[in-house]
Scaffold this active site. Structure first.
Site, mmCIF file in Angstrom:
data_model
loop_
_atom_site.group_PDB
_atom_site.id
_atom_site.type_symbol
_atom_site.label_atom_id
_atom_site.label_comp_id
_atom_site.label_asym_id
_atom_site.label_seq_id
_atom_site.Cartn_x
_atom_site.Cartn_y
_atom_site.Cartn_z
ATOM 1 N N GLY A 162 0.793 -1.226 0.000
ATOM 2 C CA GLY A 162 0.000 0.000 0.000
ATOM 3 C C GLY A 162 0.823 1.272 0.000
ATOM 4 N N GLU A 192 4.831 -6.141 2.050
ATOM 5 C CA GLU A 192 4.440 -6.707 0.748
ATOM 6 C C GLU A 192 4.169 -5.610 -0.282
ATOM 7 O OE1 GLU A 192 2.011 -10.599 2.413
ATOM 8 O OE2 GLU A 192 0.909 -8.779 1.936
ATOM 9 N N PRO A 193 5.190 -4.847 -0.637
ATOM 10 C CA PRO A 193 4.942 -3.787 -1.609
ATOM 11 C C PRO A 193 4.716 -4.334 -3.017
ATOM 12 C CG PRO A 193 7.256 -3.803 -0.921
ATOM 13 C CD PRO A 193 6.591 -4.932 -0.219
ATOM 14 N N GLY A 194 3.742 -3.785 -3.703
ATOM 15 C CA GLY A 194 3.563 -4.072 -5.122
ATOM 16 C C GLY A 194 3.893 -2.803 -5.881
ATOM 17 N N ARG A 239 -6.314 1.692 -15.303
ATOM 18 C CA ARG A 239 -6.395 2.473 -14.065
ATOM 19 C C ARG A 239 -7.116 3.816 -14.217
ATOM 20 N NH1 ARG A 239 -2.562 4.105 -11.395
ATOM 21 N NH2 ARG A 239 -3.184 3.448 -9.325
ATOM 22 N N TYR A 289 -10.255 3.991 -11.848
ATOM 23 C CA TYR A 289 -10.115 4.798 -10.638
ATOM 24 C C TYR A 289 -10.009 6.293 -10.906
ATOM 25 C CZ TYR A 289 -7.893 0.304 -9.308
ATOM 26 O OH TYR A 289 -7.571 -1.007 -9.113
ATOM 27 N N CYS A 343 -13.674 1.371 -28.822
ATOM 28 C CA CYS A 343 -14.938 2.016 -29.156
ATOM 29 C C CYS A 343 -15.754 2.160 -27.892
ATOM 30 C CB CYS A 343 -15.686 1.197 -30.187
ATOM 31 S SG CYS A 343 -14.797 1.185 -31.726
ATOM 32 N N GLU A 344 -15.360 3.145 -27.093
ATOM 33 C CA GLU A 344 -15.924 3.302 -25.762
ATOM 34 C C GLU A 344 -15.436 4.656 -25.271
ATOM 35 O OE1 GLU A 344 -16.873 0.198 -23.788
ATOM 36 O OE2 GLU A 344 -16.895 1.142 -21.834
ATOM 37 N N TYR A 369 -0.060 -2.803 -11.956
ATOM 38 C CA TYR A 369 -1.493 -2.922 -12.271
ATOM 39 C C TYR A 369 -1.834 -2.374 -13.663
ATOM 40 C CZ TYR A 369 -1.307 -3.703 -7.287
ATOM 41 O OH TYR A 369 -0.963 -4.187 -6.052
#
Ligand SMILES: *Cc1c(COP(=O)(O)O)cnc(C)c1O
Length: 419
Positions: free
Chosen positions: A221, A262-264, A303, A307, A337-338, A375
């Site tokens: 986090g 536990e860093p990502g 992302r 978010y 197409c969005e 991510y």
């Protein structure tokens, strides 16, 4: 900043020439530096750093981190198997998962460590491995995340065992003769360091309830700044008070707790970028907007759409084109197409257009989307509009450009269909 920190216009052109676009590019030097920063996390009696595989699961990244002494956090049994396929030894993997499949016992017998994330998971573990050592993930009653979607602590979160159920945990441990060796919390991605510290200190309270616990795992986090105005967590500042509290606990009780983090995001976010091509430039008239259309988008980076995440965007001119002095304000969009395929959205507002000042763009130029190591390749709207999964490349410290995943083919997209 007008130039991406590790992807110059020359490198971008060379990579595009060799591997095509869109292309994920990772920088070995930055990955190594980030690993070194995590391995220096404050601790009193030893530290294990686990890379959260879900942030960037490519085998080349996992192997690099393995060689640097990192361990691994898996969020599904598939990630466990994927890491093992990449050559990670079972005992360096810890599983904390929302879904524990029927055949979990077979996997754990190989030496994979386990954090029970619900009472049912603990019960099932106890039945399969009576008398064994186990970790428990608690929801410490508070959470924090960059957005509601990445907050995984507090009463509105299903992650981990609610802290008030410590008594039930004890009963299950006793029933199966289990020994709780590890207490785990992970409250969210992009969490506020102050809330993180509070949650970490609250885990110390849990440690007092469970005298057999020898390891405290604080999850990940740790925030990183991708764009101006965001702030990267100072790991030293963040961890120091918790280290002191653990040293204090040792003085009082003689218990010398091992730390795990536990860093990502912290390890990979700013070590990756997406190299895309400007495939069209359009506008909606004098009072309208100017748009840059990439040959990438939500199929490579979800992302912003999910978010309202902010990623820096750099324009690199095609070789032979001069860099224009003037900038224009562009909305940068993806190729799907969005209308939700928006790369330059407003902060926290996936559906609101925002403009970025970039050198005047022409078709054939490159756009580099920064902060895309975490991510992105791992979490995309893969194959939407039947765009193939993009290739991934590593910029090695010795200057070599290495392809670490090929671009998907059309045959691979349809290979499991039954006509
Ligand atoms: C996702 C996750 C992490 C990593 O989170 P980041 O925000 O990427 O650091 C660590 N631990 C667990 C259990 C996770 O689910």
């Amino acid at each position: 900043m007008t130039q991406h920190p590790f992807l110059s216009a020359e490198k971008a052109a060379a990579l595009a020439e060799r591997f095509g676009t869109p292309l994920y590019v990772y920088d070995e030097k930055t990955l190594r530096a980030n690993a070194a920063a995590c391995l220096a996390f404050p601790n009193a009696f030893g530290l294990t750093v686990r890379f959260a595989i879900k942030a960037c699961p490519n085998a080349a990244v996992l192997r690099l981190f393995l060689s640097l002494g990192l361990h691994f956090d898996a969020s599904s049994v598939y990630e466990v198997r994927r890491a093992m396929l990449a050559g990670v030894p079972a005992e360096k993997i810890s599983l904390s998962t929302q879904e524990l499949p029927e055949d979990f016992a077979e996997l754990l017998r190989g030496g994979v460590k386990f954090n029970a994330c619900s009472l049912d998971q603990l019960e099932r573990f106890g039945r399969a491995f009576p008398g064994a050592r186990v970790g428990v993930r608690f929801n410490p009653g508070m959470g924090s995340g960059g957005t509601g979607k990445t907050n995984v602590g507090g009463p509105d979160s299903s992650f981990g065992i609610w802290h008030e159920y410590a008594g039930t945990v004890k009963e299950i441990l006793e029933k199966h003769g289990l020994e709780l060796e590890r207490i785990h919390t992970h409250i969210g991605s992009g969490s506020d360091p102050a809330v993180w510290q509070k949650a970490a200190l609250r885990s110390l309270g849990m440690v007092r309830l469970f005298p057999t616990a020898r390891t405290l795992d604080f999850g990940g986090g740790y925030k990183v700044a991708r764009v101006d105005g965001e702030k990267t967590t100072d790991l030293q500042d963040c961890g120091a008070p918790v280290r002191d509290a653990i040293a204090q606990l040792a003085e009082e009780t003689g218990r010398r707790l091992h730390f795990e983090i536990e860093p990502g995001t912290y390890l990979v976010a700013n070590a990756g970028a997406i190299l895309a091509r400007v495939q069209d430039v359009v506008d909606t008239g004098a009072s309208g907007r100017k748009f840059i259309k990439l040959d990438s988008g939500m199929t490579d980076i979800l992302r912003p759409s999910l978010y309202g995440a902010q990623h820096p965007i750099f324009l690199a001119k095609k070789p032979g084109r001069a860099v224009p002095a003037e900038t224009e304000n562009y909305v940068v969009v993806g190729h799907c197409c969005e209308s939700g395929d928006l790369v330059s959205c407003a902060p926290g507002e996936p559906e609101t257009l925002a403009e970025r000042a970039l050198p005047r763009a022409e078709i054939g130029d490159f756009c580099i989307v920064g902060g895309a190591g975490a991510y992105c390749a791992a979490m995309s709207a893969k194959n939407y509009n039947s765009f193939p999964e993009s290739a991934e490349a590593m910029l090695c410290e010795n200057g070599e450009m290495r392809l670490i995943r090929r671009r998907q083919t059309l045959e691979q997209i349809v290979q499991n269909e039954i006509a």
